[in-house]
Design an enzyme around this catalytic site. Structure first.
Site, short mmCIF file in Angstrom:
data_model
loop_
_atom_site.label_atom_id
_atom_site.label_comp_id
_atom_site.label_asym_id
_atom_site.label_seq_id
_atom_site.Cartn_x
_atom_site.Cartn_y
_atom_site.Cartn_z
N ASP A 77 109.22 -3.09 -43.28
CA ASP A 77 110.57 -3.78 -44.00
C ASP A 77 111.92 -2.85 -44.26
O ASP A 77 112.86 -2.82 -43.41
CB ASP A 77 110.16 -3.80 -45.66
N ARG B 252 111.46 6.61 -54.98
CA ARG B 252 111.45 5.93 -56.82
C ARG B 252 111.73 7.42 -57.58
O ARG B 252 112.50 7.49 -58.60
CB ARG B 252 109.75 5.84 -57.48
N THR C 281 115.77 1.43 -51.32
CA THR C 281 115.02 0.59 -51.04
C THR C 281 114.53 0.28 -52.84
O THR C 281 113.21 -1.01 -52.35
CB THR C 281 114.29 0.75 -50.43
C1 DMJ Z 1 109.54 -0.89 -54.11
O1 DMJ Z 1 108.97 0.34 -53.99
C2 DMJ Z 1 110.82 -0.79 -52.62
O2 DMJ Z 1 111.21 -2.29 -52.66
C3 DMJ Z 1 110.19 -0.74 -51.53
O3 DMJ Z 1 111.06 -0.80 -50.33
C4 DMJ Z 1 108.55 -2.05 -51.47
N1 DMJ Z 1 108.52 -2.80 -52.52
C5 DMJ Z 1 108.36 -2.22 -53.70
C6 DMJ Z 1 109.06 -3.14 -54.71
O4 DMJ Z 1 108.28 -4.32 -54.10
#
Ligand code: DMJ
Length: 632
Positions: free
Chosen positions: A390, A261, A610
């Site tokens: 994931d 983030r 991500t």
């Molecule tokens: C996000 O912070 C990112 O996509 C992370 O990889 C997993 N999930 C949250 C949102 O659902």
């Protein structure tokens, strides 16, 4: 050393010492001269000795001598400047002077203390604060040294993407309006806090951000604001970051969350806007995360204290393990940090993780979610393409993409992993829905998480360049996952997807347990719609995205922002009262891109981390990716 006393004695320069035969006629005079000269020599040697003795005294006595000499001089007499040579300073005299000095110092300190005590508590506190601020300012100056300039990669397609079709334009504007609503309310009620409670209208945070107000929503939202053309809001965010974002806080944060983030958000904001402050902050923060890697194996702790550098793992993780999706989701940001700073430290950390994983045995070719950073052994053999696993798979693919498809090691690891996943975790339900289950305790759990839905987009993104030219197959797999995840939305009352849904005992794509029925503004399903749209231009993806936009606006919008809902099957939903930062970073960004032209952030030039923060493709030489730190 010149001895000044030599000159006054003769009043002129002395002739050179002559000891040859021609010297004898002047014997007496010469002798007198020699005597004088010897006397002078002795005197000069004596003075030299005095000075020498001063310098060769042991430290403490040197200090005392200096002290005493200094005192005498200040007292008005120069005669005492060489006291020991004149034999004037006895040991008693020295002690006396020292005592006086100590007494004087004590009195002075007492006076200062009395002065201090006359001040009010507030004045004293203000003085302490001023001192502290000075130190902080000094540290900041040191920290914000400009970084060496590096050639910027190809930054194309960072503006506009305005669709010609008025209907699509309207949809895009609607998404932009939702972003403005989310931002304005955060601005008004949660500014500087990590997130917003849109119903209570106040700041919100969770343990992933530690106990500090780090403005997570600001950092996460910046690039979305930028691409939407919300430039005033972007500047407000930049100003807050410049003035307030400080990482020298005693706060224990999640390494993964802060990386995706904050570092991801700051880097994307830097590349899009070119504003140095974002790069500097990203590098400062990365430096604070590095101590997390100080483990026996180099696999980082899940959490680190930004001030002390002490790391540890989540209490709930199997046998003190680190989490695959956490330590495996650092690569993109860390390679960019090394690129921008010229410092290989970041690159080396993530490559070390990769090498270690390559060497390990994998049950059925699958990567378990847990790895112990002390022993280097797997924890429980659970495997998931959703939570806990994931983005590890996602980053293998994206490492290859962001290296301009040069990092073949990453591509191979991705291909191997995906093949094992397809073999052991992907199934078709009785009703014909393709789903990705989870491997637990030796069997396949027929349950899919909302988080897992991102994989549809990943399969499509990785189709080109796949082993044995199976591009068509992976694009089809992506489409099937997108369809299943759309079904999970469509089979609810609110047309919003549950956190997890089952394919068991007659149940298809529906949540069974009450605690799996919530929707917290997550992006993964919309993310997959967007990738599928980019690769197929099938209008159904825009249609599905619009359905989700309307449902979010109808059921999650409140006057103070947007909130998650606790039960997507209930016609009168209750709110969880949290506006997640990823709603602004990801959900609204993917929706906006879905209704934009493809020339906005083209996938040939940008790779999304991500958390949906776009980072440019780096045109790195192949050799530099196998451990050679000279990659700039
Ligand atoms: C996000 O912070 C990112 O996509 C992370 O990889 C997993 N999930 C949250 C949102 O659902």
């Amino acid at each position: 050393m010149t001895t000044p006393a030599l000159l006054p004695l003769s009043g002129r320069r002395l002739p050179p010492l002559n000891l040859g035969a021609s010297a004898f006629p002047h014997h007496r005079a010469t002798l007198r001269l020699s005597e004088k000269f010897i006397l002078l020599l002795i005197l000069s040697a004596f003075i030299t000795l005095c000075f020498g003795a001063f310098f060769f005294l042991p430290d403490s006595s040197k200090h005392n001598a200096k002290l005493q000499g200094g005192m005498e001089l200040r007292g008005g007499g120069s005669a005492a400047a060489v006291p020991s040579c004149e034999g004037k300073w006895t040991a008693r005299g020295n002690e006396e002077r020292l005592r006086n000095k100590i007494r004087a110092d004590h009195e002075k300190a007492l006076e200062e203390a009395k002065e201090k005590l006359k001040k009010s508590r507030d004045e004293i506190q203000a003085e302490i604060q001023t001192e502290k601020n000075k130190v902080v300012q000094e540290l900041k100056k040191k920290d914000s040294k400009p970084l060496p300039p590096v050639p910027l990669p190809n930054l194309i397609g960072i503006n506009s993407g305005e669709p010609a079709d008025p209907d699509i334009r309207e949809k895009r504007n609607k998404v932009k309006e939702m972003m403005k609503h989310a931002w304005d309310n955060y601005r008004q009620y949660g500014w500087g806090h990590n997130e917003l409670k849109p119903i209570a209208r106040k700041g919100h945070s969770t343990n992933i951000f530690g106990n500090s107000q780090m403005g997570a929503t600001i950092v996460d939202a910046l690039d979305t604001l930028y691409i939407m053309g919300l430039h005033d809001e972007f500047r407000e965010g930049q100003e807050w970051i410049d003035k307030n974002l400080d990482f020298s806080v005693n706060s224990e944060v999640s390494v993964f969350e802060v990386n995706i983030r904050f570092i991801g958000g700051l880097l994307a904001a830097y590349y899009l806007s070119g504003q140095e402050v974002f790069k500097i902050k990203a590098v400062q923060l990365a430096g604070k995360l590095l101590p997390a890697f100080n483990t026996p194996t180099g696999i980082p702790w899940a959490m680190v204290n930004l001030k002390s550098g002490v790391g540890r793992n989540w209490g709930w993780a199997s046998a003190g393990s680190s989490i695959l999706a956490e330590f495996g989701t650092l690569h993109m940001e860390f390679v960019h940090l090394s690129y921008l700073t010229g410092d290989p430290v970041y690159y080396n950390k993530v490559m070390h993780i990769r090498k270690l994983l390559q060497k390990m045995d994998r049950p059925n070719g699958l990567y378990p979610n847990y790895l112990n950073p002390r022993t280097g052994r797997w924890g429980q053999h659970h495997t998931s393409v959703g939570g806990l696993g994931d983005s590890f798979y996602e980053y293998l693919l994206k490492a290859w993409l962001m290296s301009d498809k040069m990092d073949m090691e990453a591509r191979k690891m991705y291909d191997d992993a995906i093949e094992a996943i397809e073999k052991h975790l992907i199934r078709k339900s009785n009703g014909g829905l393709t789903f990705i289950g989870e491997w637990k305790n030796g069997h396949l759990e027929r349950k899919m998480g909302h988080l897992t839905c991102f994989a549809g987009g990943m399969f499509a993104l990785g189709a080109d360049g796949s082993r044995d030219d199976k591009a068509g197959h992976y694009l089809q797999l992506g489409a099937e996952i997108a369809h299943t995840c759309h079904e999970s939305y469509d089979r609810t009352t609110l047309k919003l997807g549950p956190e997890a849904f089952k394919f068991d005992g007659g149940v298809e794509a529906v949540a069974v347990r009450q605690n799996e029925k919530y929707y917290i503004l997550r992006p993964e399903v919309i993310e997959t719609y967007w990738y599928m749209w980019r690769f197929t231009h099938d209008p159904k993806y825009r249609q599905w995205g619009w359905e989700a936009t309307q449902a979010i606006d109808k059921y999650c919008r409140v006057s103070g922002g947007f909130s998650g809902v606790k039960d997507v099957y209930s016609s009168s939903p209750t709110y969880d009262d949290v506006q997640q930062s990823f709603f602004l970073a990801e959900t609204l960004k993917y929706l906006y891109l879905l209704f934009s032209n493809d020339d906005l952030l083209p996938l040939d030039n940008w790779v999304f981390n991500t958390e949906a923060h776009p980072l440019p493709v780096l045109h790195l030489a192949n050799t530099t990716l196998s451990g050679n730190p000279a990659y700039r």
